[in-house]
Design a protein around this motif. Structure first.
Motif, PDB file in Angstrom:
ATOM      1  N   MET A  48       0.844  -1.175   0.000  1.00 36.47           N
ATOM      2  CA  MET A  48       0.000   0.000   0.000  1.00 36.47           C
ATOM      3  C   MET A  48       0.894   1.244   0.000  1.00 36.47           C
ATOM      4  SD  MET A  48      -3.056   0.940   2.698  1.00 36.47           S
ATOM      5  CE  MET A  48      -4.087  -0.415   2.219  1.00 36.47           C
ATOM      6  N   SER A  49       0.592   2.204  -0.843  1.00 35.22           N
ATOM      7  CA  SER A  49       1.430   3.398  -0.941  1.00 35.22           C
ATOM      8  C   SER A  49       1.178   4.337   0.236  1.00 35.22           C
ATOM      9  CB  SER A  49       1.146   4.132  -2.257  1.00 35.22           C
ATOM     10  OG  SER A  49      -0.123   4.742  -2.205  1.00 35.22           O
ATOM     11  N   ILE A  50       2.129   5.212   0.450  1.00 34.94           N
ATOM     12  CA  ILE A  50       1.998   6.187   1.540  1.00 34.94           C
ATOM     13  C   ILE A  50       0.783   7.065   1.324  1.00 34.94           C
ATOM     14  CG2 ILE A  50       3.063   8.229   2.589  1.00 34.94           C
ATOM     15  CD1 ILE A  50       5.758   6.827   2.145  1.00 34.94           C
ATOM     16  N   SER A  51       0.557   7.481   0.067  1.00 31.31           N
ATOM     17  CA  SER A  51      -0.568   8.381  -0.200  1.00 31.31           C
ATOM     18  C   SER A  51      -1.909   7.750   0.142  1.00 31.31           C
ATOM     19  CB  SER A  51      -0.545   8.836  -1.658  1.00 31.31           C
ATOM     20  OG  SER A  51      -0.650   7.710  -2.523  1.00 31.31           O
ATOM     21  N   SER A  52      -2.011   6.425   0.067  1.00 30.54           N
ATOM     22  CA  SER A  52      -3.279   5.778   0.408  1.00 30.54           C
ATOM     23  C   SER A  52      -3.470   5.682   1.918  1.00 30.54           C
ATOM     24  CB  SER A  52      -3.362   4.391  -0.232  1.00 30.54           C
ATOM     25  OG  SER A  52      -2.387   3.539   0.327  1.00 30.54           O
ATOM     26  N   LYS A  53      -2.415   5.899   2.703  1.00 34.68           N
ATOM     27  CA  LYS A  53      -2.512   5.856   4.161  1.00 34.68           C
ATOM     28  C   LYS A  53      -2.649   7.250   4.767  1.00 34.68           C
ATOM     29  CE  LYS A  53       0.114   1.633   4.902  1.00 34.68           C
ATOM     30  NZ  LYS A  53       1.215   1.045   5.660  1.00 34.68           N
ATOM     31  N   MET A  54      -2.638   8.283   3.936  1.00 37.39           N
ATOM     32  CA  MET A  54      -2.709   9.654   4.420  1.00 37.39           C
ATOM     33  C   MET A  54      -3.734  10.405   3.590  1.00 37.39           C
ATOM     34  SD  MET A  54       0.454  12.313   4.700  1.00 37.39           S
ATOM     35  CE  MET A  54       0.418  13.556   5.948  1.00 37.39           C
ATOM     36  N   SER A  55      -4.696  11.013   4.261  1.00 42.40           N
ATOM     37  CA  SER A  55      -5.715  11.765   3.534  1.00 42.40           C
ATOM     38  C   SER A  55      -5.115  13.067   2.995  1.00 42.40           C
ATOM     39  CB  SER A  55      -6.897  12.073   4.448  1.00 42.40           C
ATOM     40  OG  SER A  55      -6.537  13.065   5.401  1.00 42.40           O
ATOM     41  N   PHE A  56      -5.772  13.613   2.005  1.00 40.08           N
ATOM     42  CA  PHE A  56      -5.336  14.893   1.455  1.00 40.08           C
ATOM     43  C   PHE A  56      -5.410  15.983   2.518  1.00 40.08           C
ATOM     44  CE2 PHE A  56      -6.042  18.870  -0.927  1.00 40.08           C
ATOM     45  CZ  PHE A  56      -4.843  18.898  -1.625  1.00 40.08           C
ATOM     46  N   ASP A  57      -6.437  15.946   3.365  1.00 40.45           N
ATOM     47  CA  ASP A  57      -6.565  16.931   4.445  1.00 40.45           C
ATOM     48  C   ASP A  57      -5.387  16.833   5.417  1.00 40.45           C
ATOM     49  OD1 ASP A  57      -8.894  18.008   3.424  1.00 40.45           O
ATOM     50  OD2 ASP A  57     -10.215  16.865   4.755  1.00 40.45           O
ATOM     51  N   ASP A  58      -4.963  15.604   5.736  1.00 46.35           N
ATOM     52  CA  ASP A  58      -3.803  15.435   6.619  1.00 46.35           C
ATOM     53  C   ASP A  58      -2.532  15.925   5.945  1.00 46.35           C
ATOM     54  OD1 ASP A  58      -5.307  14.462   8.690  1.00 46.35           O
ATOM     55  OD2 ASP A  58      -4.775  12.360   8.367  1.00 46.35           O
ATOM     56  N   TRP A  59      -2.400  15.697   4.639  1.00 44.94           N
ATOM     57  CA  TRP A  59      -1.220  16.170   3.912  1.00 44.94           C
ATOM     58  C   TRP A  59      -1.171  17.700   3.936  1.00 44.94           C
ATOM     59  CZ3 TRP A  59       0.003  19.012  -0.473  1.00 44.94           C
ATOM     60  CH2 TRP A  59       1.333  18.895  -0.894  1.00 44.94           C
ATOM     61  N   LEU A  60      -2.321  18.343   3.736  1.00 47.09           N
ATOM     62  CA  LEU A  60      -2.376  19.806   3.820  1.00 47.09           C
ATOM     63  C   LEU A  60      -2.040  20.279   5.241  1.00 47.09           C
ATOM     64  CD1 LEU A  60      -5.517  20.763   1.699  1.00 47.09           C
ATOM     65  CD2 LEU A  60      -3.121  21.201   1.157  1.00 47.09           C
ATOM     66  N   ALA A  61      -2.583  19.588   6.243  1.00 48.60           N
ATOM     67  CA  ALA A  61      -2.312  19.959   7.636  1.00 48.60           C
ATOM     68  C   ALA A  61      -0.825  19.794   7.953  1.00 48.60           C
ATOM     69  CB  ALA A  61      -3.169  19.115   8.583  1.00 48.60           C
ATOM     70  N   LEU A  62      -0.197  18.758   7.416  1.00 56.97           N
ATOM     71  CA  LEU A  62       1.235  18.548   7.624  1.00 56.97           C
ATOM     72  C   LEU A  62       2.038  19.702   7.040  1.00 56.97           C
ATOM     73  CD1 LEU A  62       3.483  16.550   8.593  1.00 56.97           C
ATOM     74  CD2 LEU A  62       3.487  15.686   6.238  1.00 56.97           C
ATOM     75  N   ASN A  63       1.718  20.105   5.833  1.00 53.53           N
ATOM     76  CA  ASN A  63       2.413  21.234   5.207  1.00 53.53           C
ATOM     77  C   ASN A  63       2.166  22.522   5.980  1.00 53.53           C
ATOM     78  OD1 ASN A  63       3.777  20.662   2.360  1.00 53.53           O
ATOM     79  ND2 ASN A  63       2.136  19.194   2.706  1.00 53.53           N
ATOM     80  N   GLN A  64       0.960  22.692   6.501  1.00 53.34           N
ATOM     81  CA  GLN A  64       0.655  23.880   7.300  1.00 53.34           C
ATOM     82  C   GLN A  64       1.444  23.869   8.605  1.00 53.34           C
ATOM     83  OE1 GLN A  64      -1.564  26.356   6.051  1.00 53.34           O
ATOM     84  NE2 GLN A  64      -0.412  27.491   7.600  1.00 53.34           N
ATOM     85  N   LEU A  65       1.605  22.693   9.217  1.00 50.99           N
ATOM     86  CA  LEU A  65       2.405  22.564  10.443  1.00 50.99           C
ATOM     87  C   LEU A  65       3.828  23.051  10.197  1.00 50.99           C
ATOM     88  CD1 LEU A  65       2.738  21.420  13.397  1.00 50.99           C
ATOM     89  CD2 LEU A  65       3.436  19.276  12.280  1.00 50.99           C
ATOM     90  N   TYR A  66       4.436  22.611   9.113  1.00 46.06           N
ATOM     91  CA  TYR A  66       5.803  23.019   8.788  1.00 46.06           C
ATOM     92  C   TYR A  66       5.870  24.533   8.550  1.00 46.06           C
ATOM     93  CZ  TYR A  66       7.914  18.370   8.466  1.00 46.06           C
ATOM     94  OH  TYR A  66       8.435  17.132   8.765  1.00 46.06           O
ATOM     95  N   ALA A  67       4.904  25.076   7.822  1.00 42.64           N
ATOM     96  CA  ALA A  67       4.898  26.514   7.543  1.00 42.64           C
ATOM     97  C   ALA A  67       4.666  27.330   8.806  1.00 42.64           C
ATOM     98  CB  ALA A  67       3.827  26.830   6.494  1.00 42.64           C
TER      99      ALA A  67
END
Length: 162
Positions: free
Chosen positions: A1-20
Motif C-alpha cells: 500500500m502506498s503512503i498516499s493511500s494511508k494519508m488523507s489529502f486533508d492530513d497532507w495539507l495539515a502537515l504542510n501547514q504545520l511546517y509553515a
C-alpha cells in the motif's frame, strides 16, 4: 500500500501547514508558540550530520519534553546574552517516508538565514529535519524533531530554535 493511500489529502495539507506555521513562529520571535508545536513527551535534537550518520549520541541541543522546550524559551527571553539577530527559514515540502494510523515519519530540507542588525544576511544553518508527526486532538504535532545540520562548524552559538 502506498503512503498516499494511508494519508488523507486533508492530513497532507495539515502537515504542510504545520511546517509553515513552525517556521513562521520561530522566524517572528513568537517563542511561546514554539513548544506548542510538540507533544508533551517529545524529542527536539540539533545534531551535526556526521554524528547522526555514525550513530554518535552527541548533539548540540537535546530536549526530551515540552517542559524542556519551555525552559529554553525562558532562557532565550531572560537569561541568555547575545547580539540580537533575525532568522528566516526556507523549508522544503515535507516528504512522508512512512504513514500509519495518524503517525507520519517525514523529512524536509531546511536553510536558515541570519541577519544581524546593520549587517548583511548570511546562511546560518542548513540541513534536514527528520520528524515524527502525530495526529492529536489539537491537530498534528511533532513527537520528534531532529534537526540534522550539514556543517560540522556552527558560527558562535545557536540561540533560537532551528
Amino acid at each position: 500500500m502506498s503512503i498516499s493511500s494511508k494519508m488523507s489529502f486533508d492530513d497532507w495539507l495539515a502537515l504542510n501547514q504545520l511546517y509553515a506555521d513552525y517556521a513562521a513562529a520561530v522566524d517572528s520571535g513568537q517563542w511561546d508558540l514554539w513548544p506548542e508545536f510538540f507533544t508533551e513527551k517529545c524529542v527536539y535534537r540539533l545534531q551535526p550530520r556526521e554524528n547522526h550518520e555514525r550513530g554518535f549520541p552527541l548533539a548540540t541541543l537535546s530536549f526530551t519534553s515540552k517542559g524542556m522546550l519551555k525552559d529554553r524559551v525562558y532562557g532565550i527571553r531572560e537569561t541568555l546574552f547575545h547580539d540580537p539577530y533575525y532568522q528566516r527559514h526556507v523549508v522544503g515540502t515535507p516528504v512522508v517516508r512512512h504513514a500509519d494510523n495518524g503517525r507520519y515519519q517525514c523529512e524536509a530540507n531546511y536553510a536558515v538565514l541570519r541577519t544581524k542588525l546593520s549587517e548583511a544576511s548570511t546562511v546560518f544553518n542548513v540541513g534536514r529535519y527528520i520528524d515524527t508527526v502525530v495526529k492529536t486532538s489539537e491537530g498534528l504535532k511533532f513527537e520528534s524533531r531532529q534537526c540534522i545540520y550539514d556543517s560540522e562548524m556552527i558560527p558562535n552559538s545557536i540561540i533560537y530554535p532551528i
